[in-house]
Write an enzyme that holds these catalytic residues in place. Sequence first.
Site, PDB file in Angstrom:
ATOM      1  N   ALA A  26      79.723  98.883 -38.551  1.00  0.00           N
ATOM      2  CA  ALA A  26      79.119 100.216 -38.663  1.00  0.00           C
ATOM      3  C   ALA A  26      80.192 101.292 -38.793  1.00  0.00           C
ATOM      4  CB  ALA A  26      78.240 100.491 -37.450  1.00  0.00           C
ATOM      5  N   TYR A  27      81.225 101.199 -37.972  1.00  0.00           N
ATOM      6  CA  TYR A  27      82.304 102.186 -38.016  1.00  0.00           C
ATOM      7  C   TYR A  27      83.017 102.134 -39.368  1.00  0.00           C
ATOM      8  CZ  TYR A  27      86.309 104.948 -36.443  1.00  0.00           C
ATOM      9  OH  TYR A  27      87.271 105.922 -36.307  1.00  0.00           O
ATOM     10  N   ILE A  28      83.302 100.936 -39.843  1.00  0.00           N
ATOM     11  CA  ILE A  28      83.981 100.788 -41.128  1.00  0.00           C
ATOM     12  C   ILE A  28      83.122 101.351 -42.254  1.00  0.00           C
ATOM     13  CG2 ILE A  28      84.698  99.060 -42.838  1.00  0.00           C
ATOM     14  CD1 ILE A  28      85.768  97.435 -40.415  1.00  0.00           C
ATOM     15  N   SER A  42      80.859 103.648 -42.061  1.00  0.00           N
ATOM     16  CA  SER A  42      80.781 105.104 -41.947  1.00  0.00           C
ATOM     17  C   SER A  42      82.053 105.779 -42.444  1.00  0.00           C
ATOM     18  CB  SER A  42      80.504 105.506 -40.493  1.00  0.00           C
ATOM     19  OG  SER A  42      81.626 105.309 -39.652  1.00  0.00           O
TER      20      SER A  42
END
Length: 258
Positions: free
Chosen positions: A161-163, A165
């Site tokens: 998810a972080y990547i 985003s």
Amino acid sequence: MTLGNSLLLAGKSALITGASAGIGAAAARTFCREGAAVTLIARREPELAALTEELRGAGHRAQYVVGDVTRVEDVARAVSAAVSAHGSLDAAFNNAGIGAEPKPLHLLDEDVYDSVMDTNVRGVWNCMRQEIRAMLAAGTGGTIVNNSSTAGLVATPVTAAYIASKHAVLGLTKAAAAEYAPHGIRVNAIAPGSTRSEMIDAWLKENPAMEEILLRSAPLPRIAAPQEIAESAAWLCSDRSSFVVGATLSVDGGWTTR
């Protein structure tokens, strides 16, 4: 442009999001030291109030707005406050962002994914829409810097998810740069590597072996101080970077050169 001015941001009105701690707070201090009048926005009022008092006590022009970048009305209030207090919005550092507990993609909860994307992507989109409107209305151009991450350039396991985003932030940056450069609005991004912050310190406390791994993985074997990231954002917000458009500046100790 006043390329010869000794202060990077002399006479500029700047908005900084996620300004209550870490890179955002360091940026507030750096932008002020470089001559800017700053408007700060974050969710935590005690930290914002203390930082604003510190900056004013040092003779700088600073104000804050309590708000969440996922809420359009909060961002609009912050932009309006900058224009009302300082006559314009000349620069913005869209720094606010969150992470998530490392977890394999197939085990990632939908609400965690939604929260990360909402803050890190929609938050930047909300901010740019309001900032660009103010800059277009003034007709004098401006600069916007979005805070991505090395996670916006490469991928590592268990942080999907972080990547996603942070890759999206770079896409938004390039799209806005191409669209608004003809109007004198330059949009760029920075991609910090591991940086001392509440988020990284909490993660390293839970995963102590990771610090040694991080230190071994970059040509410059240390974790950055928030100030070092803030300096890069200040330069990109200044007239000294006047021909830089749609770029992503890696501030990672060489980590992405591996």
